[in-house]
Design a protein around this motif. Structure first.
Motif, PDB file in Angstrom:
ATOM      1  N   SER A   1       0.724  -1.237   0.061  1.00 15.82           N
ATOM      2  CA  SER A   1      -0.080  -0.013  -0.076  1.00 15.82           C
ATOM      3  C   SER A   1       0.837   1.383   0.113  1.00 15.82           C
ATOM      4  CB  SER A   1      -0.795   0.110   1.086  1.00 15.82           C
ATOM      5  OG  SER A   1      -0.359   0.131   2.388  1.00 15.82           O
ATOM      6  N   THR A   2       0.187   2.264  -0.846  1.00 15.45           N
ATOM      7  CA  THR A   2       0.898   3.640  -0.739  1.00 15.45           C
ATOM      8  C   THR A   2      -0.002   4.483   0.149  1.00 15.45           C
ATOM      9  OG1 THR A   2      -0.352   4.319  -2.965  1.00 15.45           O
ATOM     10  CG2 THR A   2       2.105   3.087  -2.873  1.00 15.45           C
TER      11      THR A   2
ATOM     12  N   SER B   1      -3.050   4.127  -2.797  1.00 13.05           N
ATOM     13  CA  SER B   1      -3.358   2.881  -3.732  1.00 13.05           C
ATOM     14  C   SER B   1      -2.876   1.820  -3.006  1.00 13.05           C
ATOM     15  CB  SER B   1      -2.946   2.800  -5.073  1.00 13.05           C
ATOM     16  OG  SER B   1      -3.364   3.935  -5.585  1.00 13.05           O
ATOM     17  N   VAL B   2      -3.550   0.601  -3.098  1.00 17.31           N
ATOM     18  CA  VAL B   2      -3.322  -0.905  -2.814  1.00 17.31           C
ATOM     19  C   VAL B   2      -2.920  -1.763  -3.930  1.00 17.31           C
ATOM     20  CG1 VAL B   2      -3.850  -2.738  -1.615  1.00 17.31           C
ATOM     21  CG2 VAL B   2      -4.878  -0.474  -0.681  1.00 17.31           C
TER      22      VAL B   2
END
Length: 114
Positions: A97-98, A101-102
């Protein structure tokens, strides 16, 4: 971010396996990376994660048996699984994950059976 998982297979109860997850792309943006698993016909479970490169977390079912680690030079995260039990049979997925986003890689099947 692209994730490539490998290392699944067949093992007898009490045995060990090491899963690998190679990350590529915008890996600098990754905050948390780890492993989840999907049991046959059952709900999935988050197994182990590393956050900010050093903080690890484990599901209760994994504590004491599984170890997550990373090799920054290889952009790879590992899940060392010891004392495997038939209940660990599942498809294991690497995820990252960022802040926005995943990402998920393809699953790798782990089968624990005598």
């Amino acid at each position: 971010v692209q994730l490539q998982a490998s290392g699944g297979g067949f093992v007898q109860p009490g045995g060990s396996l090491t899963l690998s997850c190679a990350a590529s792309g915008s890996i600098f943006s990754i905050k948390t990376i780890g492993w989840s698993r999907q049991f046959p016909g059952k709900k999935g479970e988050l197994v182990a994660t590393i956050t900010n490169g050093d903080t690890t977390n484990y599901a209760d079912s994994a504590k004491g048996r599984f170890t997550i680690s990373g090799d920054s030079a290889k952009n790879t995260v590992y899940l060392q699984m010891d004392s495997l039990e038939p209940e660990d049979t599942a498809v294991y997925y690497c995820g990252a994950s960022t802040t926005t986003s995943v990402y998920w890689g393809q699953g790798t099947l782990v089968t624990v059976s005598s």
